[in-house]
Design a protein around this motif. Structure first.
Motif, short mmCIF file in Angstrom:
data_model
loop_
_atom_site.label_atom_id
_atom_site.label_comp_id
_atom_site.label_asym_id
_atom_site.label_seq_id
_atom_site.Cartn_x
_atom_site.Cartn_y
_atom_site.Cartn_z
N THR A 388 -9.61 -16.38 -8.07
CA THR A 388 -8.35 -15.75 -8.46
C THR A 388 -8.55 -14.24 -8.60
N TYR A 389 -9.61 -13.91 -9.26
CA TYR A 389 -9.92 -12.51 -9.51
C TYR A 389 -10.11 -11.75 -8.20
N LYS A 390 -10.89 -12.36 -7.33
CA LYS A 390 -11.20 -11.75 -6.05
C LYS A 390 -9.92 -11.52 -5.25
N HIS A 391 -9.12 -12.55 -5.22
CA HIS A 391 -7.88 -12.47 -4.46
C HIS A 391 -7.00 -11.33 -4.97
N TRP A 392 -6.94 -11.22 -6.27
CA TRP A 392 -6.10 -10.16 -6.85
C TRP A 392 -6.68 -8.79 -6.54
N MET A 393 -7.96 -8.66 -6.73
CA MET A 393 -8.59 -7.35 -6.55
C MET A 393 -8.55 -6.89 -5.10
N GLU A 394 -8.55 -7.84 -4.20
CA GLU A 394 -8.52 -7.47 -2.78
C GLU A 394 -7.11 -7.09 -2.34
N ASN A 395 -6.12 -7.49 -3.10
CA ASN A 395 -4.74 -7.20 -2.72
C ASN A 395 -4.02 -6.36 -3.77
N VAL A 396 -4.81 -5.63 -4.52
CA VAL A 396 -4.25 -4.93 -5.67
C VAL A 396 -3.30 -3.79 -5.23
N HIS A 397 -2.19 -3.69 -5.94
CA HIS A 397 -1.24 -2.61 -5.67
C HIS A 397 -1.47 -1.47 -6.64
N ASP A 398 -0.93 -0.33 -6.29
CA ASP A 398 -1.04 0.79 -7.21
C ASP A 398 -0.34 0.44 -8.52
N TRP A 399 -0.90 0.98 -9.57
CA TRP A 399 -0.49 0.58 -10.92
C TRP A 399 0.50 1.61 -11.47
N CYS A 400 1.68 1.16 -11.79
CA CYS A 400 2.67 2.06 -12.38
C CYS A 400 2.31 2.23 -13.85
N ILE A 401 1.90 3.45 -14.21
CA ILE A 401 1.35 3.66 -15.56
C ILE A 401 2.29 4.40 -16.50
N SER A 402 3.44 4.82 -16.00
CA SER A 402 4.35 5.54 -16.90
C SER A 402 5.40 4.60 -17.47
N ARG A 403 5.76 4.86 -18.70
CA ARG A 403 6.78 4.05 -19.36
C ARG A 403 7.77 5.00 -20.02
N GLN A 404 9.06 4.64 -19.93
CA GLN A 404 10.08 5.52 -20.47
C GLN A 404 10.29 5.20 -21.94
N LEU A 405 9.24 5.39 -22.68
CA LEU A 405 9.25 5.06 -24.11
C LEU A 405 8.66 6.22 -24.90
N TRP A 406 8.72 6.09 -26.20
CA TRP A 406 8.14 7.14 -27.06
C TRP A 406 6.88 6.66 -27.78
N TRP A 407 6.82 5.35 -28.01
CA TRP A 407 5.68 4.80 -28.77
C TRP A 407 4.51 4.59 -27.82
N GLY A 408 3.56 5.49 -27.90
CA GLY A 408 2.41 5.40 -27.00
C GLY A 408 1.83 6.78 -26.79
N GLN A 409 0.86 6.88 -25.89
CA GLN A 409 0.27 8.19 -25.62
C GLN A 409 1.14 8.92 -24.60
#
Length: 887
Positions: A388-409
RNA sequence: GGGAGAUUAGCUCAGCUGGUUCAGAGCACCUGCCUUACAAGCAGGGGGUCACAGGUUCGAACCCUGUAUCUCCCACCA
């Protein structure tokens, strides 16, 4: 002191947890021992303990307690996660109750409320973990938004940005219209839904002809900017270059041709809405179509739609179907099953939405993390997750890291308003960096990005930053003493659900910033389900409150109950009856202690000790010494393979069956005139030692009762606690032969009890047993006499006439009975047994008569078969002889 | 649509490299016991065509092929 007949956990739990804390037994600092480290999967700071946590943390506690006893410097780091979207949603809801709208607050004011709320209610879950007995080093408690932890997150963003791994762009993202933020692909849960496939007729421009388009989302019609068909589809070939009129808004849009369209689905035509579907977006890019966003961020129809403005998306869907029907533009409506995405956190239906977001490029950065698992450097338990891990890592998409929130860094990206962007910790640093790109930039023109980072962008650093928050800034070479000592951690215990969210990303971050793996093993627990197989959840209301269970069955009982039914990686069907079993076990242990505690120890002098010890006790002690060691070895082996329920079950049977049912029964002094005889000192001491060893083996599973008994057993010094006692060691050499002999002895005792039951004889009535054997005196004779309550155990060369007879293996035994044996009954029994043995012999003979078997089978197997043959033959002979004598 | 795993007693699960009388454990169940550690207990007992159908093998719960059912993961088919 009076000792209660049943174990009462409440008092022991309160006493000993405090005692452990006061004596700093959970505390760990680097020293010259080998470390054993676990970092807790930080629960949401807003969370309350549920069954999943319970399972998870019990396993961690078992591992850490055993490691501590094995002499490792055991360190279990606790903490909580700020869980940006979940916490923010909670705070928003809370403010709403007080009549405050988030929109009316400034960022600073909102954060003040959020922190206030966190201080007040956050960390309840950690208090609950204490009730479970979790032996975390509480002084190390971390929070993902602690100053140092947050700084590490900022450092990471800046570093990855400067390395070119992070970019910003307008993309189709998963939009949560309730949380009002983008979420990552992993935070979208696809569920099967019953949907309506609506066939809508679009009129062709300058023609009376219509073309029918099938859609599940008619409310996005206002955003249609093309109709697409497959270029090879002959049905529509004549429409090339023509246009259609979009209903409701009467927009004229082109008919385009693209291979993407599946001719088989619906009518083979696709309405293209580039703003509201990722595929349509791609088509829009390719064919240079206009993009019309007909939804607001709250999921309502926007001004741009030109109709139904302000209506909720689902209300609009219903309304538009009605209106289209009225216009005669609906051909038909089909019921279909499709997948609909829901937000993990808010459960709102996810809306694909175009927006400006930050992304982390995964391809390069994830490579070392893929290798680490594939080559076994990081072990996943059970192994099936490697695929499962391998399959995911081989097909991994770019990670959306921004959130339209205030609580967080808050994202440390700064803009000069001229299109220049830099990543920097502070405004002043940003100014310096921006000056390089734009010499005339003024500090008041610089704006910081409004968004915060995805929570997982902070928790992926967790195993490193709990020890050294400066690791990202300083690098591994300058890592502090803690990190150098405790890292890589040993075991990570978590749920498979967050294998990608968290585990994979931790490995990525660890490889990037330390060059090392974050942990050696990942133990993936199952999901806790109810008897009907449904996942236990608050919303279903099918989950018992773990604290109620603890109150009812005791923490030890619940811990045992959970682990009795939890194979690694497989879901567990939880049922309260397991806790009952756990509680019963605790009570059994308690009563074994009560028995031993009640022994009156004989006060003979040491020279007489030899004389006073019964032979049966002596035999029982040597046997149990062996048994204990044999089983301990198996338990250790189970642990080494992370087979937790097996380790527990082996412990359970060792204590209940071997110790309580056999050993204690064997050494228990007899009653004479209603009074128990005293026990000799040698046996007593041995028994205490055994009990202490067993308590140690049980301690990781049942920390409270074992500590309680440990102290009731003897006066001890302050630091002499079982939590820090040494894990028992194995005997030098197991006496396998003797263990085997005892099994025969057990069988014999069972047979005698059986005879008693069958003949309805009182257990008090003494019987005599004869063994037909040339040899005299076996080691266990006295033990048999004791356990089976015999008057004597004798050997005979000849058959004992008129006695009840039976066989164990190939040996014959006789029990003379006062009442005559029932000849008919006896005959039937013997015939039955004879038949069975003949059948068995036949199957062995067939095997041995098979040339190919004799030629191909391994020699050991052959030997075994030959032995079976001869044993069966002698048994048959003896049975026949017995039958004969009955005639 | 792709992938992974599962299917063994009423329930939850073991069963390693095919070979001991291999068909197991715990719980539940049945019978008899309030026997001075424990009825949250003791003693004894019943219970399975190892999902189904083929195949390989001297030998299959275990290996191979297919079928059925279930679970999970991934995926942009309206």
């Amino acid at each position: 002191m009076e000792i209660a007949k049943t174990y009462n956990p409440q008092q022991a739990e309160a006493t000993w947890y405090k005692y452990w804390i006061d004596n700093k037994f959970f505390k760990s600092t680097p020293d010259n021992r080998t470390p054993y480290t676990i970092v807790i999967p930080p629960p949401n700071v807003t969370g309350v303990l549920h069954m999943g946590h319970m399972l998870n943390n019990t396993i961690q506690d078992v591992l850490i307690r055993r490691a501590r006893m094995l002499g490792f410097n055991a360190c279990w780091v606790p903490g909580t996660d700020h869980a940006s979207i979940a916490t923010e949603a909670k705070v928003v809801a809370l403010l709403k109750e007080q009549g405050i709208n988030k929109a009316d607050l400034s960022r600073e004011d909102f954060l003040k409320h959020a922190w206030g709320w966190k201080e007040k209610y956050g960390g309840i879950i950690l208090e609950q973990l204490k009730k479970l007995g979790a032996s975390c080093d509480w002084d190390r408690t971390s929070f993902t938004m602690d100053e140092g932890m947050s700084e590490a997150v900022i450092d990471t963003f800046i570093d990855l940005y400067n390395k070119g791994h992070i970019y910003r762009g307008v993309r189709m993202v998963n939009w949560d219209p309730q949380g009002l933020t983008a979420v990552s692909d992993e935070e979208v849960i696809h569920k099967e839904a019953q949907s309506k496939l609506v066939y809508v007729k679009y009129q062709i421009q300058d023609s009376n002809e219509f073309m029918t388009v099938a859609t599940t989302r008619p409310e996005t019609i206002m955003g249609d900017t093309a109709i697409c068909v497959n270029p090879t589809d002959e049905r529509y070939a004549h429409l090339k270059g023509m246009q259609v009129i979009v209903p409701i808004v009467n927009r004229v849009v082109p008919i385009i041709f693209d291979e993407y369209v599946d001719k088989e689905f619906g009518t083979g035509t696709l309405k293209v809405t580039p703003a509201h579907d990722i595929n349509d977006f791609n088509l829009g890019q390719k064919h240079k179509l206009q993009t019309i966003d007909v939804l607001t961020q709250e999921g309502k129809i926007s001004e741009a739609a030109g109709a139904y403005v302000g209506l909720d998306r689902f209300a609009c869907r219903k309304q538009i179907i009605l209106d289209l029907t009225e216009l005669g533009l609906i051909e038909k409506i089909e019921e279909i099953k499709n997948k609909v995405g829901y937000s993990e956190r808010t459960n709102a239906v996810i809306e694909p939405r175009l927006s400006m977001q930050w992304f982390l490029k995964m391809e390069d950065i994830s490579k070392p993390a893929l290798d680490a698992v594939v080559n076994g450097d990081v072990k996943l338990i059970p192994e099936k997750f490697i695929n499962t891990y391998k399959h995911w890592m081989e097909n991994v998409h770019d990670w959306c890291i921004s959130r339209q929130l205030w609580w967080g860094q808050r994202i440390p990206a700064w803009y000069d308003g001229q299109g220049n962007t830099v990543a920097a910790k502070t405004l002043n640093e940003a100014l310096v960096l921006l000056k390089v790109k734009n010499a005339s930039v003024k500090i008041e023109e610089i704006k910081q990005d409004e968004d915060v980072l995805d929570t997982w962008f902070s928790s992926w650093l967790w195993p490193m930053t709990v020890f050294d928050p400066k690791i990202v800034a300083n690098g591994w070479d300058k890592a502090n003493e803690d990190l150098k000592y405790y890292y890589p951690t040993n075991d990570l215990v978590t749920a498979p659900e967050i294998l990608f969210f968290w585990v994979a990303r931790m490995i990525i971050a660890a490889k990037e910033y330390t060059g090392l793996k974050p942990f050696n093993n990942v133990y993936l627990t199952g999901i806790v389900r109810d008897k009907q197989g449904r996942k236990m959840s608050k919303s279903l209301g099918n989950s018992p409150d773990p604290l109620d269970l603890i109150a009812k069955y005791g923490a030890d009982g619940v811990r045992v109950g959970m682990l009795l039914c939890s194979p690694a990686g497989n879901d567990l069907m939880f049922d309260e009856s397991y806790c009952e079993q756990g509680r019963n076990f605790a009570n059994k242990v308690w009563n074994a202690f009560r028995l031993i505690n009640g022994f009156e120890v004989s006060s003979v002098t040491s020279s007489e000790v030899e004389m006073t010890q019964p032979q049966s006790s002596k035999a029982a002690i040597t046997w149990f010494e062996n048994k204990l060691s044999e089983q301990l070895e198996i338990i250790n082996d189970h642990y080494s393979k992370h087979r937790m329920s097996d380790a527990l079950m082996t412990t359970y049977k060792l204590v209940w069956d071997d110790f309580c049912a056999w050993y204690l029964e064997a050494i228990k002094p007899d009653f004479v005139d209603g009074k128990a005889l005293p026990i000799d000192k040698t046996t007593f001491d041995a028994t205490i030692n055994f009990l202490e060893s067993l308590l140690k083996i049980m301690h990781p599973w049942m920390p409270f009762i074992t500590e309680e008994i440990w102290h009731l057993l003897k006066e001890r010094t302050d630091k002499d606690c079982i939590i820090v006692a040494e894990w028992p060691t194995l005997v030098a050499e197991l006496d396998k032969k003797q263990l085997g002999e005892f099994e025969v002895c057990k069988e014999l005792v069972t047979m005698v009890r059986n005879v008693r039951a069958q003949k309805q004889l009182s257990p008090k009535e003494k019987l005599e047993v004869f063994e037909k054997s040339a040899a005299n005196r076996s080691y266990f004779d006295n033990l048999i006499i004791k356990l089976a309550n015999l008057s004597a155990f004798n050997y005979t060369k000849d058959k004992v006439e008129g006695a009840f007879s039976f066989q164990i293996q190939t040996t014959e035994f006789y029990i003379p009975l006062s009442s005559n044996i029932n000849v008919q009954e006896e005959k039937e029994r013997l015939v039955k047994e004879l038949e069975y043995n003949k059948g068995f012999l036949k199957s062995v003979m067939i095997k041995l008569g098979n040339e190919k078997f004799v030629a191909n089978a391994k020699p050991e197997v052959l030997t075994i078969e030959r032995k079976k043959e001869s044993d069966a033959l002698s048994k048959i002979a003896s049975l026949e002889e017995q039958l004969q004598s009955l005639n």
